[in-house]
Design a protein around this motif. Sequence first.
Motif, PDB file in Angstrom:
ATOM      1  N   MET A   3       9.745  -9.429   1.238  1.00 51.63           N
ATOM      2  CA  MET A   3      10.286  -9.357  -0.123  1.00 51.63           C
ATOM      3  C   MET A   3       9.235  -8.886  -1.123  1.00 51.63           C
ATOM      4  N   MET A   4       7.995  -9.323  -0.958  1.00 49.15           N
ATOM      5  CA  MET A   4       6.920  -8.868  -1.852  1.00 49.15           C
ATOM      6  C   MET A   4       6.739  -7.357  -1.732  1.00 49.15           C
ATOM      7  N   ASP A   5       6.775  -6.840  -0.499  1.00 46.68           N
ATOM      8  CA  ASP A   5       6.664  -5.393  -0.309  1.00 46.68           C
ATOM      9  C   ASP A   5       7.845  -4.663  -0.938  1.00 46.68           C
ATOM     10  N   LEU A   6       9.036  -5.223  -0.794  1.00 46.69           N
ATOM     11  CA  LEU A   6      10.216  -4.583  -1.372  1.00 46.69           C
ATOM     12  C   LEU A   6      10.158  -4.590  -2.899  1.00 46.69           C
ATOM     13  N   VAL A   7       9.662  -5.658  -3.474  1.00 41.55           N
ATOM     14  CA  VAL A   7       9.536  -5.738  -4.931  1.00 41.55           C
ATOM     15  C   VAL A   7       8.512  -4.720  -5.438  1.00 41.55           C
ATOM     16  N   MET A   8       7.473  -4.457  -4.636  1.00 41.50           N
ATOM     17  CA  MET A   8       6.457  -3.477  -5.032  1.00 41.50           C
ATOM     18  C   MET A   8       6.937  -2.040  -4.877  1.00 41.50           C
ATOM     19  N   GLY A   9       8.126  -1.848  -4.321  1.00 47.00           N
ATOM     20  CA  GLY A   9       8.697  -0.506  -4.244  1.00 47.00           C
ATOM     21  C   GLY A   9       8.641   0.145  -2.879  1.00 47.00           C
ATOM     22  N   MET A  10       8.197  -0.567  -1.855  1.00 42.74           N
ATOM     23  CA  MET A  10       8.180   0.001  -0.509  1.00 42.74           C
ATOM     24  C   MET A  10       9.570  -0.123   0.109  1.00 42.74           C
ATOM     25  N   ASN A  11       9.854   0.765   1.042  1.00 46.51           N
ATOM     26  CA  ASN A  11      11.120   0.613   1.761  1.00 46.51           C
ATOM     27  C   ASN A  11      10.931  -0.360   2.922  1.00 46.51           C
ATOM     28  N   LEU A  12      12.023  -0.726   3.559  1.00 48.26           N
ATOM     29  CA  LEU A  12      11.987  -1.764   4.589  1.00 48.26           C
ATOM     30  C   LEU A  12      11.161  -1.343   5.803  1.00 48.26           C
ATOM     31  N   SER A  13      11.254  -0.088   6.212  1.00 46.80           N
ATOM     32  CA  SER A  13      10.492   0.341   7.391  1.00 46.80           C
ATOM     33  C   SER A  13       8.989   0.290   7.125  1.00 46.80           C
ATOM     34  N   MET A  14       8.557   0.625   5.920  1.00 50.94           N
ATOM     35  CA  MET A  14       7.141   0.535   5.577  1.00 50.94           C
ATOM     36  C   MET A  14       6.695  -0.929   5.546  1.00 50.94           C
ATOM     37  N   SER A  15       7.542  -1.812   5.058  1.00 52.46           N
ATOM     38  CA  SER A  15       7.216  -3.232   5.013  1.00 52.46           C
ATOM     39  C   SER A  15       7.069  -3.804   6.423  1.00 52.46           C
ATOM     40  N   LEU A  16       7.981  -3.450   7.324  1.00 56.82           N
ATOM     41  CA  LEU A  16       7.875  -3.918   8.709  1.00 56.82           C
ATOM     42  C   LEU A  16       6.650  -3.342   9.399  1.00 56.82           C
ATOM     43  N   ARG A  17       6.304  -2.107   9.071  1.00 59.30           N
ATOM     44  CA  ARG A  17       5.103  -1.500   9.637  1.00 59.30           C
ATOM     45  C   ARG A  17       3.860  -2.255   9.156  1.00 59.30           C
ATOM     46  N   ASN A  18       3.858  -2.686   7.891  1.00 60.14           N
ATOM     47  CA  ASN A  18       2.735  -3.472   7.382  1.00 60.14           C
ATOM     48  C   ASN A  18       2.625  -4.826   8.083  1.00 60.14           C
ATOM     49  N   MET A  19       3.755  -5.377   8.502  1.00 61.28           N
ATOM     50  CA  MET A  19       3.718  -6.658   9.221  1.00 61.28           C
ATOM     51  C   MET A  19       3.119  -6.484  10.619  1.00 61.28           C
ATOM     52  N   LYS A  20       3.373  -5.342  11.270  1.00 64.19           N
ATOM     53  CA  LYS A  20       2.874  -5.099  12.623  1.00 64.19           C
ATOM     54  C   LYS A  20       1.466  -4.528  12.649  1.00 64.19           C
ATOM     55  N   ASN A  21       0.984  -4.006  11.541  1.00 60.47           N
ATOM     56  CA  ASN A  21      -0.296  -3.306  11.509  1.00 60.47           C
ATOM     57  C   ASN A  21      -1.478  -4.138  12.001  1.00 60.47           C
ATOM     58  N   PRO A  22      -1.626  -5.413  11.650  1.00 53.10           N
ATOM     59  CA  PRO A  22      -2.784  -6.161  12.167  1.00 53.10           C
ATOM     60  C   PRO A  22      -2.834  -6.226  13.691  1.00 53.10           C
ATOM     61  N   PHE A  23      -1.698  -6.202  14.361  1.00 49.80           N
ATOM     62  CA  PHE A  23      -1.684  -6.270  15.821  1.00 49.80           C
ATOM     63  C   PHE A  23      -2.064  -4.939  16.455  1.00 49.80           C
ATOM     64  N   TRP A  24      -1.910  -3.832  15.733  1.00 47.04           N
ATOM     65  CA  TRP A  24      -2.288  -2.526  16.263  1.00 47.04           C
ATOM     66  C   TRP A  24      -3.798  -2.361  16.352  1.00 47.04           C
ATOM     67  N   VAL A  25      -4.539  -3.014  15.455  1.00 52.07           N
ATOM     68  CA  VAL A  25      -5.982  -2.789  15.404  1.00 52.07           C
ATOM     69  C   VAL A  25      -6.771  -3.909  16.071  1.00 52.07           C
ATOM     70  N   MET A  26      -6.101  -4.854  16.722  1.00 54.20           N
ATOM     71  CA  MET A  26      -6.802  -5.956  17.380  1.00 54.20           C
ATOM     72  C   MET A  26      -7.443  -5.485  18.680  1.00 54.20           C
ATOM     73  N   THR A  27      -8.579  -6.094  18.992  1.00 56.36           N
ATOM     74  CA  THR A  27      -9.250  -5.803  20.254  1.00 56.36           C
ATOM     75  C   THR A  27      -8.845  -6.862  21.282  1.00 56.36           C
ATOM     76  N   LEU A  28      -9.272  -6.669  22.515  1.00 49.65           N
ATOM     77  CA  LEU A  28      -8.898  -7.589  23.588  1.00 49.65           C
ATOM     78  C   LEU A  28      -9.346  -9.035  23.327  1.00 49.65           C
ATOM     79  N   PRO A  29     -10.584  -9.280  22.887  1.00 54.01           N
ATOM     80  CA  PRO A  29     -10.957 -10.681  22.617  1.00 54.01           C
ATOM     81  C   PRO A  29     -10.095 -11.321  21.521  1.00 54.01           C
TER      82      PRO A  29
END
Length: 74
Positions: free
Chosen positions: A20-46
Amino acid sequence: MKILLLFFLFFLLSAAVAIMMDLVMGMNLSMSLRNMKNPFWVMTLPEYVILFVLLAVMVTSIFTKKQPQPRNKS
Protein backbone atom coordinates in the motif's frame (compact mmCIF):
# COMPACT_ATOMS: atom_id res chain seq x y z
CA MET A 1 -0.95 -23.49 16.26
CA LYS A 2 -2.25 -20.09 17.30
CA ILE A 3 1.27 -18.71 17.15
CA LEU A 4 1.71 -19.93 13.58
CA LEU A 5 -1.59 -18.34 12.58
CA LEU A 6 -0.52 -15.06 14.19
CA PHE A 7 2.82 -15.23 12.40
CA PHE A 8 1.15 -15.57 9.01
CA LEU A 9 -1.38 -12.87 9.87
CA PHE A 10 1.36 -10.41 10.81
CA PHE A 11 3.33 -11.38 7.70
CA LEU A 12 0.35 -10.72 5.44
CA LEU A 13 -0.48 -7.45 7.18
CA SER A 14 3.08 -6.16 6.95
CA ALA A 15 3.29 -7.15 3.28
CA ALA A 16 -0.02 -5.37 2.65
CA VAL A 17 1.25 -2.22 4.35
CA ALA A 18 4.44 -2.27 2.26
CA ILE A 19 2.45 -2.73 -0.97
CA MET A 20 0.00 0.00 0.00
CA MET A 21 2.87 2.41 0.73
CA ASP A 22 4.28 1.74 -2.74
CA LEU A 23 0.87 2.24 -4.31
CA VAL A 24 0.38 5.53 -2.46
CA MET A 25 3.78 6.71 -3.75
CA GLY A 26 2.54 6.17 -7.31
CA MET A 27 4.05 2.80 -8.24
CA ASN A 28 1.97 0.19 -9.99
CA LEU A 29 1.29 -3.20 -8.42
CA SER A 30 3.87 -5.13 -10.45
CA MET A 31 6.63 -2.71 -9.43
CA SER A 32 5.55 -3.00 -5.79
CA LEU A 33 5.67 -6.81 -5.91
CA ARG A 34 9.06 -6.64 -7.59
CA ASN A 35 10.29 -4.45 -4.71
CA MET A 36 9.08 -7.09 -2.25
CA LYS A 37 11.06 -9.85 -4.04
CA ASN A 38 14.19 -7.78 -4.70
CA PRO A 39 16.03 -8.55 -1.41
CA PHE A 40 15.86 -12.28 -2.19
CA TRP A 41 17.40 -11.78 -5.65
CA VAL A 42 20.61 -10.30 -4.25
CA MET A 43 21.13 -12.72 -1.34
CA THR A 44 24.17 -14.96 -1.27
CA LEU A 45 24.23 -18.61 -0.20
CA PRO A 46 25.22 -17.95 3.45
CA GLU A 47 22.35 -15.46 3.75
CA TYR A 48 19.90 -18.06 2.43
CA VAL A 49 21.24 -20.59 4.94
CA ILE A 50 20.80 -18.15 7.82
CA LEU A 51 17.28 -17.28 6.65
CA PHE A 52 16.18 -20.91 6.43
CA VAL A 53 17.80 -21.82 9.77
CA LEU A 54 15.97 -18.98 11.52
CA LEU A 55 12.67 -19.95 9.89
CA ALA A 56 13.21 -23.60 10.81
CA VAL A 57 13.94 -22.70 14.43
CA MET A 58 10.78 -20.61 14.59
CA VAL A 59 8.57 -23.32 13.09
CA THR A 60 10.03 -26.16 15.16
CA SER A 61 9.70 -24.16 18.36
CA ILE A 62 6.01 -23.69 17.63
CA PHE A 63 5.37 -27.41 17.13
CA THR A 64 7.57 -28.66 19.97
CA LYS A 65 6.23 -26.37 22.68
CA LYS A 66 5.23 -28.32 25.78
CA GLN A 67 1.62 -28.18 26.82
CA PRO A 68 1.01 -27.46 30.50
CA GLN A 69 -0.07 -30.49 32.50
CA PRO A 70 -3.50 -30.20 34.12
CA ARG A 71 -3.44 -30.32 37.90
CA ASN A 72 -5.33 -33.05 39.71
CA LYS A 73 -7.62 -31.66 42.37
CA SER A 74 -7.41 -33.85 45.44
